[in-house]
Design an enzyme around this catalytic site. Structure first.
Site, PDB file in Angstrom:
ATOM      1  N   GLN A 170       0.826  -1.208   0.000  1.00  0.00           N
ATOM      2  CA  GLN A 170       0.000   0.000   0.000  1.00  0.00           C
ATOM      3  C   GLN A 170       0.858   1.255   0.000  1.00  0.00           C
ATOM      4  OE1 GLN A 170      -1.111  -2.528   2.233  1.00  0.00           O
ATOM      5  NE2 GLN A 170      -2.845  -3.042   0.912  1.00  0.00           N
TER       6      GLN A 170
ATOM      7  N   CYS B 229      -6.178   0.441   6.240  1.00  0.00           N
ATOM      8  CA  CYS B 229      -4.969  -0.383   6.262  1.00  0.00           C
ATOM      9  C   CYS B 229      -4.341  -0.226   7.642  1.00  0.00           C
ATOM     10  CB  CYS B 229      -3.987   0.046   5.166  1.00  0.00           C
ATOM     11  SG  CYS B 229      -2.420  -0.872   5.202  1.00  0.00           S
TER      12      CYS B 229
ATOM     13  N   ASN C 227     -11.233  -8.991   0.816  1.00  0.00           N
ATOM     14  CA  ASN C 227     -10.030  -9.588   1.367  1.00  0.00           C
ATOM     15  C   ASN C 227     -10.392 -10.982   1.853  1.00  0.00           C
ATOM     16  OD1 ASN C 227      -8.019  -7.091   1.664  1.00  0.00           O
ATOM     17  ND2 ASN C 227     -10.078  -6.409   2.201  1.00  0.00           N
TER      18      ASN C 227
ATOM     19  N   GLU D  87      -4.967 -10.386   0.059  1.00  0.00           N
ATOM     20  CA  GLU D  87      -5.456  -9.021   0.222  1.00  0.00           C
ATOM     21  C   GLU D  87      -5.985  -8.475  -1.100  1.00  0.00           C
ATOM     22  OE1 GLU D  87      -3.978  -4.965   2.496  1.00  0.00           O
ATOM     23  OE2 GLU D  87      -2.662  -6.701   2.370  1.00  0.00           O
ATOM     24  N   ARG D  88      -7.170  -7.908  -1.035  1.00  0.00           N
ATOM     25  CA  ARG D  88      -7.802  -7.302  -2.206  1.00  0.00           C
ATOM     26  C   ARG D  88      -6.883  -6.254  -2.835  1.00  0.00           C
ATOM     27  NH1 ARG D  88     -12.955  -3.284  -1.461  1.00  0.00           N
ATOM     28  NH2 ARG D  88     -11.345  -2.249  -0.223  1.00  0.00           N
TER      29      ARG D  88
ATOM     30  N   CYS E  79      -1.707  -8.242   7.392  1.00  0.00           N
ATOM     31  CA  CYS E  79      -2.818  -7.366   7.036  1.00  0.00           C
ATOM     32  C   CYS E  79      -3.546  -7.017   8.324  1.00  0.00           C
ATOM     33  CB  CYS E  79      -3.765  -8.049   6.047  1.00  0.00           C
ATOM     34  SG  CYS E  79      -5.202  -7.027   5.607  1.00  0.00           S
TER      35      CYS E  79
ATOM     36  N   THR F  16      -6.185  -5.013   8.913  1.00  0.00           N
ATOM     37  CA  THR F  16      -7.645  -5.078   8.899  1.00  0.00           C
ATOM     38  C   THR F  16      -8.127  -6.523   8.902  1.00  0.00           C
ATOM     39  OG1 THR F  16      -7.720  -4.861   6.464  1.00  0.00           O
ATOM     40  CG2 THR F  16      -7.924  -2.832   7.774  1.00  0.00           C
TER      41      THR F  16
END
Length: 299
Positions: free
Chosen positions: A49, A78, A197, A215-216, A224, A226
């Site tokens: 990201q 995130c 996700n 992860e999307r 990750c 989230t």
């Protein structure tokens, strides 16, 4: 000229979740998707990201944060990246407590010796909040499976929105799950109109879960935040764990506390600096223009 050419960047990571911080508060520029994709190339500056910081929209906040995935798409949240920008801002100003804002809501961060804690807000369990393509009676386990129809490898995930949509599949042996194979199909399944996700979670004990995440917009990732939050609240909702749990990811451990008093999710873990620099046209995907075209006269 590339939009982000000559902008400074800081490369960081949270549990191996690769983060690029772009502080654009002095010159608010959009991050073009094609430049994000070019930057994420393995030979350039691979990241999961970009955390892009913009001037605050609300008094008392440090910055408005936009989150760009390595495929150029945007994400609402995130957790690992938020810990990174908290560490970045602390290094810049000395602050130990700060508030950011994002499309998913406020992000309150506190630095302490045991790690950086981020208040990730309140989970949303309604099918329309996640969102799903249509109504389901119980988001603790929806009708969805992956693998052969006669012997599915993954089935009946819990779903939740924690700033972005998540599906968590409960498994007995996480090492037996090839999420690189199953993740892409599930991420793009028609039941998830905004993609999702995808996590495989093995409950080890009432206070410990081992997790793998597709992860999307990114793919397999070492961590990750989230997904850790989503897994923790869904496990507690099903009675598989308590409200405070350690989530072990390939990159390391996060502690998630689903606070009973207000249902806020508190995520605690590390972040670290790697290096910094300035973005160049070549990094951003533009070929360098020759000093003179072939056959063109030079002074």
């Amino acid at each position: 000229m590339a939009a982000l050419e000559n902008r400074p960047f800081v490369k960081m990571n949270g549990l191996g979740n690769e983060i690029v911080v772009l502080d654009l508060r002095d010159a608010p520029l959009d991050v073009p998707p094609e430049e994000a994709r070019a930057l994420a190339r393995r030979e350039v500056l691979p990241f999961d990201q970009i955390m892009a910081l913009y001037p605050p929209q609300t008094e008392g906040t440090r910055a408005f944060v936009r989150i760009i995935n390595s495929d150029g798409s945007e994400s609402g949240a995130c957790g690992n990246g938020t810990r990174c920008i908290a560490l970045y801002e602390s290094g810049r100003t000395g602050a130990q407590h700060m508030l950011f804002e994002s499309v998913a809501g406020p992000l309150e961060c506190t630095l302490a010796p045991e790690g950086i804690t981020v208040d990730m807000g309140v989970p949303r369990f309604g099918w329309h909040d996640i969102p799903l393509a249509g109504p389901v009676s119980d988001t603790r386990a929806i009708e969805l499976q992956a693998g052969p129809a006669e012997a599915p490898v993954l089935r009946a995930p819990a779903v939740v929105n924690v700033g972005n949509p998540h599906a968590i599949f409960w498994v007995e042996d996480i090492d037996a799950i090839d999420l690189a194979l199953l993740g892409p199909e599930l991420e793009h399944h028609p039941i998830f109109p905004e993609r999702a996700n995808i996590s495989a979670a093995q409950v080890v004990s009432p206070d410990h879960i081992v997790l793998k995440v597709w992860e999307r917009g990114v793919g397999l990732t070492r961590a990750c935040g989230t997904a850790a939050c989503a897994t923790a609240v869904c496990a507690a909702r099903l009675g598989l764990t308590g409200r405070r749990v350690t989530i072990s990811l390939p990159g390391g451990d996060l502690v998630i506390d689903w606070r009973e008093s207000d249902d806020h999710m508190l995520m605690t873990g590390p972040a670290e600096f790697e290096f910094g620099g300035r973005l160049t046209a070549v990094m951003l995907g533009e070929a360098e223009r020759p000093a003179a075209a072939s056959g063109e006269a030079t002074a």
